[in-house]
Design a protein around this motif. Structure first.
Motif, PDB file in Angstrom:
ATOM      1  N   LYS A 101       0.840  -1.212   0.000  1.00  0.00           N
ATOM      2  CA  LYS A 101       0.000   0.000   0.000  1.00  0.00           C
ATOM      3  C   LYS A 101       0.868   1.253   0.000  1.00  0.00           C
ATOM      4  N   ARG A 103       0.736   5.789  -0.279  1.00  0.00           N
ATOM      5  CA  ARG A 103      -0.115   6.888   0.178  1.00  0.00           C
ATOM      6  C   ARG A 103      -1.171   7.192  -0.866  1.00  0.00           C
ATOM      7  N   LYS A 166      13.117   9.370  -5.688  1.00  0.00           N
ATOM      8  CA  LYS A 166      12.573   8.745  -4.478  1.00  0.00           C
ATOM      9  C   LYS A 166      13.217   7.376  -4.233  1.00  0.00           C
TER      10      LYS A 166
HETATM   11  C1  BTN Z   1       4.283   6.023  -0.320  1.00  0.00           C
HETATM   12  O1  BTN Z   1       3.315   6.012  -1.079  1.00  0.00           O
HETATM   13  O2  BTN Z   1       5.253   6.754  -0.524  1.00  0.00           O
HETATM   14  C2  BTN Z   1       4.289   5.140   0.904  1.00  0.00           C
HETATM   15  C3  BTN Z   1       4.783   3.761   0.594  1.00  0.00           C
HETATM   16  C4  BTN Z   1       4.890   2.863   1.808  1.00  0.00           C
HETATM   17  C5  BTN Z   1       5.287   1.446   1.437  1.00  0.00           C
HETATM   18  C6  BTN Z   1       5.529   0.579   2.639  1.00  0.00           C
HETATM   19  S1  BTN Z   1       6.291  -0.943   2.222  1.00  0.00           S
HETATM   20  C7  BTN Z   1       5.988  -1.562   3.821  1.00  0.00           C
HETATM   21  C8  BTN Z   1       4.621  -1.076   4.241  1.00  0.00           C
HETATM   22  N1  BTN Z   1       3.585  -1.980   3.792  1.00  0.00           N
HETATM   23  C9  BTN Z   1       2.794  -1.429   2.881  1.00  0.00           C
HETATM   24  O3  BTN Z   1       1.830  -2.002   2.340  1.00  0.00           O
HETATM   25  N2  BTN Z   1       3.160  -0.172   2.642  1.00  0.00           N
HETATM   26  C10 BTN Z   1       4.300   0.214   3.450  1.00  0.00           C
END
Ligand code: BTN
Length: 306
Positions: A101, A103, A166
């Motif tokens: 997941k 943001r 990033k």
């Molecule tokens: C973003 O969109 O920048 C945030 C990304 C976050 C990813 C990490 S990976 C470990 C944790 N589990 C997930 O499903 N998402 C976060």
């Protein structure tokens, strides 16, 4: 409850059956189904937790590590841990996430080659303070990378960049009841040895990995230990309500403060101005072209910074 959790998770390399789970937990069918789905291809210690623990100087963060080969999302597994009474600071890792997941409801690409990690926290705070945990996590990631001589910076609210690309994203999920927080899951995705060529065109351009930047294979267990050490230190400051110290570090590591930025608001309107600071809720303060000061919350989206 903790013992039950350990019993469940110590069934090394076996797939948990519904009957097993039912025997261990006093939870209903739907919850069991959800748990088993999250656990996915259950193979504990895929990323060796012993090695990680050797490098830890922490008191509670990473004392329990659940390390999987493949789960849907480490954040979701960490939520189950919270529910089943795992201790604060429990860590979930997975080599692959099938439904990582990101943001704003986005998918987070999580093949092998990354660090996909979640920490389960139980802070005694009002929900309004929770965004500061995200800022604190960004500081801990940057300190970890700078400890490897990598010049990482923070792009508001919580992307970690190297050379403007990033390398890490942070997703914090807060479970609050009334005016108190039950638990917070901090999810961190670091592109360590990720082959960025496998990413879709639109992602590839703005993404890098530690391997790309250092031209060397990255020892993931060492980064994880160092990060967990940094994390506990700053999270302790948070618990002691030393918010100014966290914000001081965040501001000094930020690439956004002092830049001219464009922000996309939820209804599509674009705001332009100088990013002059963040307040102690993590809200960005923008000086618009007409001189007006405008607060920008993290649901809004920074699209350009010069
Ligand atoms: C973003 O969109 O920048 C945030 C990304 C976050 C990813 C990490 S990976 C470990 C944790 N589990 C997930 O499903 N998402 C976060």
């Amino acid at each position: 409850m903790k013992k039950s959790m350990q019993k469940l998770l110590s069934k090394n390399k076996e797939k948990m059956s519904e009957k097993d789970a039912k025997g261990i937990f006093q939870i209903d069918e739907a919850e069991i189904a959800g748990f088993l789905k999250e656990i996915g291809n259950y193979e504990i210690d895929y990323i060796p937790s012993k090695e990680i623990k050797k490098g830890l100087t922490t008191e509670y963060v990473g004392k329990e590590i659940y390390s999987f080969h493949e789960v849907e999302s480490t954040n979701s597994v960490a939520k189950f841990l919270a529910k089943f009474g795992a201790p604060e600071g429990s860590v979930v890792l997975s080599e692959i996430q099938t439904k990582g997941k990101g943001r704003r409801g986005r998918k987070w690409e999580s093949p092998t080659g990354g660090i996909w990690l979640s920490i389960m926290l139980k802070p005694m705070i009002e929900p309004s303070k929770a965004p500061l945990i995200t800022l604190a996590t960004g500081v801990a990631v940057v300190k970890t990378l700078r400890g490897m001589n990598i010049d990482a910076r923070i792009k508001w609210p919580n992307d970690i960049l190297i050379n403007n690309k990033k390398v890490c994203g942070i997703l914090t999920e807060t479970n609050a009841k009334f005016n108190s927080v039950d638990h917070v899951i901090v999810g961190v995705g670091i592109d360590s040895n990720l082959d960025t060529n496998i990413l879709a065109d639109d992602l590839r351009e703005g993404t890098t990995s530690l391997r790309n930047e250092t031209q060397a294979d990255i020892e993931e267990t060492e980064i994880i230990s160092n990060f967990l050490n940094e994390f506990e230190e700053i999270y302790d400051l948070f618990k002691e309500k030393k918010f100014d110290e966290i914000l001081y570090d965040w501001r000094r590591m930020s690439q956004t403060i002092g830049s001219y930025v464009e922000i996309k608001q939820p209804l599509g309107k674009i705001l332009r101005g100088n990013a002059v600071g963040i307040n102690n809720q993590g809200v960005l303060i923008l000086e618009l072209d007409n001189g007006e000061l405008k607060k920008v919350i993290s649901g809004e989206y920074l699209i350009r910074e010069d």
